[in-house]
Design a protein around this motif. Sequence first.
Motif, PDB file in Angstrom:
ATOM      1  N   VAL A  60       0.851  -1.193   0.000  1.00 45.11           N
ATOM      2  CA  VAL A  60       0.000   0.000   0.000  1.00 45.11           C
ATOM      3  C   VAL A  60       0.886   1.242   0.000  1.00 45.11           C
ATOM      4  N   ASP A  61       0.532   2.237  -0.823  1.00 39.57           N
ATOM      5  CA  ASP A  61       1.320   3.459  -0.870  1.00 39.57           C
ATOM      6  C   ASP A  61       0.852   4.454   0.189  1.00 39.57           C
ATOM      7  N   LEU A  62      -0.437   4.643   0.273  1.00 38.36           N
ATOM      8  CA  LEU A  62      -1.026   5.644   1.169  1.00 38.36           C
ATOM      9  C   LEU A  62      -2.384   5.151   1.629  1.00 38.36           C
ATOM     10  N   ILE A  63      -2.849   5.705   2.731  1.00 42.82           N
ATOM     11  CA  ILE A  63      -4.215   5.418   3.190  1.00 42.82           C
ATOM     12  C   ILE A  63      -4.945   6.752   3.330  1.00 42.82           C
ATOM     13  N   LEU A  64      -6.126   6.826   2.730  1.00 43.32           N
ATOM     14  CA  LEU A  64      -6.914   8.063   2.716  1.00 43.32           C
ATOM     15  C   LEU A  64      -8.102   7.925   3.665  1.00 43.32           C
ATOM     16  N   PRO A  65      -8.679   9.060   4.070  1.00 40.60           N
ATOM     17  CA  PRO A  65      -9.993   9.000   4.708  1.00 40.60           C
ATOM     18  C   PRO A  65     -11.007   8.508   3.671  1.00 40.60           C
ATOM     19  N   ASP A  66     -12.072   7.925   4.161  1.00 34.98           N
ATOM     20  CA  ASP A  66     -13.147   7.495   3.270  1.00 34.98           C
ATOM     21  C   ASP A  66     -14.064   8.696   3.006  1.00 34.98           C
TER      22      ASP A  66
END
Lengths: 561, 561
Positions: A60-66
Amino acid sequence: MSHPHPELSLPGPLPEGGVRIVPLGGLGEVGRNMAVIEYGGQLLVIDCGVLFPEDHQPGVDLILPDFEYLEDRLDDIQAVVLTHGHEDHIGAVPYLLKLKPDIPLVGSMLTLALVEAKLKEHRITPYTLGVKEGMREKLGVFDCEFVAVNHSIPDALAVFVRTPGGSILHTGDFKMDQLPLDGRLTDLRAFARLGEEGVDLFMTDSTNAEVPGFTTPERDIAPAIDKVFREAKRRIIVACFSSHVHRVQQVLDAAEKAGRKVAFVGRSMVRNMGIAADLGYLHVPDNVLVDIKKLDNLPDNEVVLISTGSQGEPMAALSRMANRDHRIEVGEGDTVLMASSLIPGNENAVYRVINGLMRLGATVVHKGNARVHVSGHASAGELLYCYNIVQPRNVMPVHGEWRHLVANAALAELAGVPADHIVIAEDGVVVDLIDGRARIVGAVPAGYVYVDGSAVGDFDEGLLKDRRILRDEGFISVIVVMDAATGKVLAGPEIQARGFAEDDEIFNQVRPKIEQALADAAGNGVTDSHQLEQVVRRAIGSWVGGKIRRRPMIIPVVIQA
Amino acid sequence: MSHPHPELSLPGPLPEGGVRIVPLGGLGEVGRNMAVIEYGGQLLVIDCGVLFPEDHQPGVDLILPDFEYLEDRLDDIQAVVLTHGHEDHIGAVPYLLKLKPDIPLVGSMLTLALVEAKLKEHRITPYTLGVKEGMREKLGVFDCEFVAVNHSIPDALAVFVRTPGGSILHTGDFKMDQLPLDGRLTDLRAFARLGEEGVDLFMTDSTNAEVPGFTTPERDIAPAIDKVFREAKRRIIVACFSSHVHRVQQVLDAAEKAGRKVAFVGRSMVRNMGIAADLGYLHVPDNVLVDIKKLDNLPDNEVVLISTGSQGEPMAALSRMANRDHRIEVGEGDTVLMASSLIPGNENAVYRVINGLMRLGATVVHKGNARVHVSGHASAGELLYCYNIVQPRNVMPVHGEWRHLVANAALAELAGVPADHIVIAEDGVVVDLIDGRARIVGAVPAGYVYVDGSAVGDFDEGLLKDRRILRDEGFISVIVVMDAATGKVLAGPEIQARGFAEDDEIFNQVRPKIEQALADAAGNGVTDSHQLEQVVRRAIGSWVGGKIRRRPMIIPVVIQA
């Protein structure tokens, strides 16, 4: 999309005159900070950041808010207020603007410059409104006042949001350095004035709430920097975050005093320091800065490099120097100053870099052997000051893992906020502020949205599980080609296996077992290729689990030709 | 097997009257400690431990020293001296004894009991010689004297090895707690006496050499433990290393005072505490211990659990409690005491456990908010005492990463050991002690040997790289069945892909490209299946790299039927 709070259901509509707060990120983790405030059908977003993945989220590169909660209401968003320019506060803005590019961004000069540089890479030109401390702006129904706070990046702001339904003071990330390097204090006089006016809900940074006492002032690092400059025999290489303008300023000033030239190394360092200098946040002494390509003309003892890679990131300049894979060849007599905190999870990578640099002969000054970094967040003692000055009616700790939120809530209670006026919410938990009282009223989806190469989405945990299996156990694929008419095996079993410590020869053992299983299946009249694949899967599974005690991914392929 | 020091070649034979020291592990990493001492054709091994893998070694269970150097000389080994019972000192013994089961093991009672329990799992009954401080034993030509040291496990020993060619004092792991809980001091009077006799080479623990000052005494943790017992409303759950007998003793004593019953949780905790109690190292007060199954009959405020899992290990009891996957259901009012250090790299896992327990309502007391652990290793201040008392002729720092070895060497120099009498060696570097002078003379292979399921070996880095690719990028396998006679495609391309964030449908795009590439190849008269596989590989590679910007593992399979 998983629901984070099975015991909470979707909330009903916001009662007239109420204010609703929906944290979409940053409550339950350190990162992807984002909060949505609603009043009278309008929405205000505070921050829109990314979270960096951990080991159990491979690839995974990044995790965003939904953004799901916002998707039907994009037109209601009056603005996104960005409290400061760190990735965990601005990094997800491009993904939000992809849904609606004309949502206005509001922030300080430096914050906007950093987010604009990021948006340029995504080919988005945003609508922006630059603000500074003391200013007051109506953003739709939200009457926002901006307050100076200090942090590990210049120009950070807290925001006070007045609505007819109640007022909210959101600190952003902050600390209360009483002797800040740039003289810009966290404005406690404004906090006091707003407290007197009445703060209905205080949303305050929890990152260091577990840490007793007070965060050390930035200037207390000076002796460590001075010592490095005094004792360094050859080059000085400073690694720090590419947003830490104050730290870079300290190094530039020390270099000028010592008569050394400075080169920036690493794309984000060069870019951010260019922005900071252009906007006047970084004061570059005359004739100190040089291009890295010009360094060969200078004696080693007149050189300073300021580089990225303080977290051991494998592709950053510093790691590559440690691996002798960079144009700067570190050697005997060089001094490396790691002027940054160590983000949990990065320890092994950072120590690999330190060991690598030391093996090449460098002296490495780091957190483990000198005072080379202070935190950018308020410790428990500072938070108590805040609570006592603001005296808020309700408190909602933000920015932190569960343990941090709980510690911050405990401080609020110690400072006299009644326990039933403190809400410990996590991402997605909906808090309504009605008649001066904040209460949890439900929850909305707020799961992890992963950025993975070109894919962005809420891909399920199954993918991460697949990757973890592939990582730990490898896979075994078995291909059999059968005659569609006769059911006779035309070719195979062909076995492909990767990620096994055993010699490939071991797989020869399973070939006759597969052939036998297929023959048995044919005898029982099984001809469907999907059923035959299950036959193959079972034959391999029991062998691999029994014989070599592994649980790899098994991929049977029966082709009828 | 890679050679660790390309600049060093295999050493010549040991000159007559010389002593040779070959560290096979523990110098350049924290773990797999093992040193080989040679005199007059005989060998003495000191410790034989394992190293635990890091993230970049996915799927690996354990890392062993490389025994290649010993394989032709197993009959020359007089004994393996085990300084104490930690895994990084005894864990590889079963793998060494598989090569030759009758090599005698020498160590203290507790150390031997722990290694015997481990060997039993491998169905090996060793030859052992129990020793204690003050004893002197001839092990072949090696005249060994054992000296008490204190550490985070009872019954640790340093060993002084006299040979006609010179003497070596090896500390093992140690610290110098001046008020140890069990009264067993590191015997500095013995160190002084041996120093007066003459220590030609001092091999000394570097783990904490970077840490200034003195390691806090074990008894300084008592206030934190007392506070937990005073304030806990319901159950107390203590997590610590299953070898830390002193810490468990502290908790047992506190439980007795508080009138609470104690149950051990976790296989290794139950086993080790059973051994420690049987041998008299753990004094279990009467009527305090209960079986975990009996806890249901006791009120929660009369219960203490002592559990494994302090490092966030996912399968250990504590992680399972945090995930509500354990018979002990943690809830509101329970107190969890994490009485252990945090091994670098485990931070995220440990904080996940802490957050999980707090979410269930527990109070968690840990390193971040209380003094709940002290190190088992001597800090810089203690090491200076050692050097000044022993006054060795030569020093060789052991046990640590490169940065620790360098820091320890610097302390030796500060204490007056001439710089050219200090050898900073890494694993495999051969040091000869001749005429009272230690010098690096070459290097032997000392690479990582991985234990991975049932496989043990020096499998190459290619396998780990495969696993990292599978983890981060997944794989794509394409199967084509061709008519061996005509070269016509009979079936396929059949595509199998795993680990991708994209929908499987995206792979439909590449099918025609593969068909086209195969048709072109056929037009050019290519019929060899290996060549055709390369054609397929290129077609997929350029598509996947360009279209979705990934670099997965590509596995083309062309079957001629």
